[in-house]
Design an enzyme around this catalytic site. Structure first.
Site, PDB file in Angstrom:
ATOM      1  CG  HIS A   1      18.356  28.634  64.215  1.00  0.00           C
ATOM      2  ND1 HIS A   1      18.301  27.579  65.088  1.00  0.00           N
ATOM      3  CD2 HIS A   1      18.992  29.642  64.872  1.00  0.00           C
ATOM      4  CE1 HIS A   1      18.870  27.942  66.239  1.00  0.00           C
ATOM      5  NE2 HIS A   1      19.303  29.185  66.130  1.00  0.00           N
TER       6      HIS A   1
ATOM      7  CG  HIS B   1      23.458  26.293  70.051  1.00  0.00           C
ATOM      8  ND1 HIS B   1      23.695  27.118  68.983  1.00  0.00           N
ATOM      9  CD2 HIS B   1      23.107  25.091  69.542  1.00  0.00           C
ATOM     10  CE1 HIS B   1      23.486  26.441  67.865  1.00  0.00           C
ATOM     11  NE2 HIS B   1      23.129  25.205  68.175  1.00  0.00           N
TER      12      HIS B   1
ATOM     13  CE1 TYR C   1      22.967  33.889  72.334  1.00  0.00           C
ATOM     14  CE2 TYR C   1      22.893  36.269  72.044  1.00  0.00           C
ATOM     15  CZ  TYR C   1      22.472  35.012  71.684  1.00  0.00           C
ATOM     16  OH  TYR C   1      21.561  34.856  70.684  1.00  0.00           O
TER      17      TYR C   1
HETATM   18  O1  CA2 Z   1      23.187  30.344  71.892  1.00  0.00           O
HETATM   19  C1  CA2 Z   1      23.987  30.328  70.959  1.00  0.00           C
HETATM   20  O2  CA2 Z   1      25.172  30.040  71.085  1.00  0.00           O
HETATM   21  C2  CA2 Z   1      23.509  30.768  69.556  1.00  0.00           C
HETATM   22  O3  CA2 Z   1      24.182  29.949  68.596  1.00  0.00           O
HETATM   23  C3  CA2 Z   1      23.919  32.214  69.415  1.00  0.00           C
HETATM   24  C4  CA2 Z   1      23.422  32.854  68.121  1.00  0.00           C
HETATM   25  C5  CA2 Z   1      21.928  32.620  67.940  1.00  0.00           C
HETATM   26  O4  CA2 Z   1      21.508  33.114  66.676  1.00  0.00           O
HETATM   27  C6  CA2 Z   1      21.560  31.137  68.053  1.00  0.00           C
HETATM   28  O5  CA2 Z   1      20.162  31.001  67.932  1.00  0.00           O
HETATM   29  C7  CA2 Z   1      22.010  30.571  69.380  1.00  0.00           C
HETATM   30  C8  CA2 Z   1      23.723  34.357  68.147  1.00  0.00           C
HETATM   31  C9  CA2 Z   1      25.217  34.659  68.172  1.00  0.00           C
HETATM   32  C10 CA2 Z   1      25.572  35.781  69.092  1.00  0.00           C
HETATM   33  O6  CA2 Z   1      24.812  36.943  68.812  1.00  0.00           O
HETATM   34  C11 CA2 Z   1      24.988  38.039  69.599  1.00  0.00           C
HETATM   35  C12 CA2 Z   1      24.151  39.096  69.303  1.00  0.00           C
HETATM   36  C13 CA2 Z   1      24.242  40.263  70.049  1.00  0.00           C
HETATM   37  C14 CA2 Z   1      25.172  40.352  71.075  1.00  0.00           C
HETATM   38  C15 CA2 Z   1      25.999  39.283  71.370  1.00  0.00           C
HETATM   39  C16 CA2 Z   1      25.908  38.115  70.626  1.00  0.00           C
END
Ligand code: CA2
Length: 149
Positions: free
Chosen positions: A81, A101, A24
């Site tokens: 999702h 995203h 991310y």
């Molecule tokens: O790529 C993206 O922006 C997402 O929306 C981020 C989501 C994920 O579930 C989607 O599939 C794609 C996750 C949010 C952030 O999660 C974190 C988890 C651990 C550490 C940092 C961020």
């Protein structure tokens, strides 16, 4: 005064910059908020930037946006999702919606390849990190200008 664009962020996006930088990036959500507010200023847009880990709260904000906002930019996180409820709220808003995203959801696990949010979105930006929020605001500014909003 023109209505603001609501920039809504879903579950776990408050963890950005703290964990999983390889997926991310290193920007925190506060960094992204500052970038979005700066870009919005350049575009003469106002933004309301929010994050929640709660599906219900996000749905309440989308319902609020119907009367209060000119458009919605949304990174629904994992709810992307799974949430028909969020999709229904976005469709009921009758506002232009841009889905963002940070990661490229088509290059990841297959369950991330499908987005309910996309069914309500005018456009989708993914895989470009925090820059995607700026690009989405530029696109939203164009949509709103065209609509005369
Ligand atoms: O790529 C993206 O922006 C997402 O929306 C981020 C989501 C994920 O579930 C989607 O599939 C794609 C996750 C949010 C952030 O999660 C974190 C988890 C651990 C550490 C940092 C961020």
């Amino acid at each position: 005064m023109a209505k603001p664009v609501y920039v809504l962020n879903g579950p776990n996006l408050n963890l950005l910059g703290v964990r999983e930088p390889a997926v991310y990036g290193r920007d925190t959500l506060d960094d992204i908020k500052a970038m979005a507010e700066r870009k919005a200023g350049e575009l003469n847009l106002a933004v309301v930037f929010r994050q929640s880990n709660s599906e219900g709260e996000l749905i309440d904000w989308v319902q609020e946006a119907r009367g209060q906002a000119s458009g919605i930019l949304i990174n629904a996180g994992g709810l992307t999702h799974t949430s028909v409820g969020l999709l229904d709220a976005l469709q009921a808003s009758e506002l232009p919606v841009i889905e963002v995203h940070l990661s490229n959801i088509f290059r990841r696990e297959s369950f991330r390849n499908h987005s309910y949010v996309s069914l309500a979105a005018t456009g989708v930006i993914c895989g470009l990190g925090a820059k995607g929020y700026e690009l989405a605001l530029e696109a939203m500014a164009g949509i709103l200008t065209k609509r005369g909003a």
